[in-house]
Each structure stands twice: as structure tokens, then as C-alpha cells.
Scaffold this motif. Structure first.
Motif, PDB file in Angstrom:
ATOM      1  N   CYS A   1      -6.341   0.562   3.654  1.00 31.63           N
ATOM      2  CA  CYS A   1      -5.675  -0.712   3.884  1.00 31.63           C
ATOM      3  C   CYS A   1      -6.421  -1.307   5.435  1.00 31.63           C
ATOM      4  O   CYS A   1      -6.316  -0.649   6.273  1.00 31.63           O
TER       5      CYS A   1
ATOM      6  N   ARG B   1      -2.896   3.502  -6.883  1.00 30.55           N
ATOM      7  CA  ARG B   1      -2.408   4.288  -5.730  1.00 30.55           C
ATOM      8  C   ARG B   1      -3.169   3.756  -4.368  1.00 30.55           C
ATOM      9  O   ARG B   1      -4.614   3.821  -4.346  1.00 30.55           O
TER      10      ARG B   1
ATOM     11  N   HIS C   1       0.258  -8.468   1.189  1.00 28.84           N
ATOM     12  CA  HIS C   1       0.876  -7.405   1.077  1.00 28.84           C
ATOM     13  C   HIS C   1       0.286  -6.243   2.087  1.00 28.84           C
ATOM     14  O   HIS C   1      -0.967  -5.833   1.771  1.00 28.84           O
ATOM     15  N   VAL C   2       1.144  -5.769   2.602  1.00 28.18           N
ATOM     16  CA  VAL C   2       0.700  -4.558   3.420  1.00 28.18           C
ATOM     17  C   VAL C   2       1.479  -3.054   2.986  1.00 28.18           C
ATOM     18  O   VAL C   2       2.348  -2.954   3.150  1.00 28.18           O
ATOM     19  N   PRO C   3       0.644  -2.603   2.434  1.00 27.96           N
ATOM     20  CA  PRO C   3       1.224  -1.444   1.739  1.00 27.96           C
ATOM     21  C   PRO C   3       1.056  -0.182   2.535  1.00 27.96           C
ATOM     22  O   PRO C   3       0.519  -0.345   3.756  1.00 27.96           O
ATOM     23  N   ARG C   4       1.872   0.863   2.151  1.00 22.10           N
ATOM     24  CA  ARG C   4       2.144   2.130   2.612  1.00 22.10           C
ATOM     25  C   ARG C   4       0.964   2.981   2.366  1.00 22.10           C
ATOM     26  O   ARG C   4       0.486   2.736   1.030  1.00 22.10           O
ATOM     27  N   MET C   5       0.422   3.933   2.818  1.00 21.32           N
ATOM     28  CA  MET C   5      -0.722   4.983   2.279  1.00 21.32           C
ATOM     29  C   MET C   5      -0.089   5.712   1.170  1.00 21.32           C
ATOM     30  O   MET C   5       1.087   6.069   1.456  1.00 21.32           O
ATOM     31  N   ASP C   6      -0.868   5.842   0.356  1.00 18.40           N
ATOM     32  CA  ASP C   6      -0.475   6.509  -1.210  1.00 18.40           C
ATOM     33  C   ASP C   6       0.703   5.779  -1.741  1.00 18.40           C
ATOM     34  O   ASP C   6       1.296   6.251  -2.663  1.00 18.40           O
ATOM     35  N   GLU C   7       0.979   4.344  -1.572  1.00 17.76           N
ATOM     36  CA  GLU C   7       2.144   3.457  -2.175  1.00 17.76           C
ATOM     37  C   GLU C   7       1.354   3.365  -3.560  1.00 17.76           C
ATOM     38  O   GLU C   7       0.347   3.230  -3.826  1.00 17.76           O
TER      39      GLU C   7
END
Length: 101
Positions: free
Chosen positions: A81, A77, A48-54
Motif C-alpha cells: 500500500c 490479500r 481505504h488504508v489497509p493493514r498488511m496481509d489484510e
């Protein structure tokens, strides 16, 4: 303090437990590995490639299924990454926002 100085003060425990990542809008969880645990967060390796602060929920499974330990369920949170050497695999540092159980 220079940039290369370790800023985290909490002790980190190396693990190798499976973790389920429950993402909003997806029926099946993404499976990864919790490689490190501390009082305030975790390091997770996954595709999984998350968004910052996801923010999402995780379930860290105990090392021995069927043992006396229960999974750690938490809302976390994303704080960082980074891509790993293995293509399609990422290391994310997550902060524990809430322990669910």
C-alpha cells in the motif's frame, strides 16, 4: 537481480473499472478504482488504508453496466500500500486468494 528490476512476470492489463471493497464490520462498501489486473492480483486506488496481509472481498464492476460481463467477485490479500499524490488516496496491490464468482 537488483531491486529496481521488475519481479512480476504476469502480464498486467490496465483497467479503470469501479471496485467495491467489502470490509468486515462495515455495512457500506468502500468504492475505489481497479487500475490494473493480472492473473494473480490487482492494483486498486481507494481511500481505504489497509493493514498488511489484510483479507477482504472485492467486486470489480464491468466497464459497461448492463452488458454481457458479470462483476468479478474475489477474496484478496493486501501485499502493498502506497500513498498517492492526491491526499487521502492510496494505491494497494492485492493478491487474489479466491475467486468467488
Amino acid at each position: 537481480m537488483d531491486r529496481m528490476t521488475e519481479r512480476r512476470r504476469d502480464r498486467r492489463i490496465p483497467l479503470g473499472c469501479k471496485v467495491g471493497i467489502r470490509l468486515e464490520g462495515q455495512a457500506a462498501p468502500v468504492v475505489g478504482t481497479c487500475v490494473e489486473l493480472s492473473v494473480g492480483g490487482l492494483t486498486i486506488h481507494s481511500s481505504h488504508v489497509p493493514r498488511m496481509d489484510e483479507v477482504f472481498e472485492i467486486a470489480v464492476l464491468p466497464p459497461e453496466p448492463g452488458g454481457v460481463y458479470q462483476p468479478l467477485h474475489a477474496r484478496v490479500r493486501v501485499r502493498r500500500c502506497d500513498g498517492l499524490a492526491q491526499p487521502g488516496l492510496y494505491a494497494m496491490g492485492v493478491e487474489i486468494v479466491e475467486v468467488i464468482k
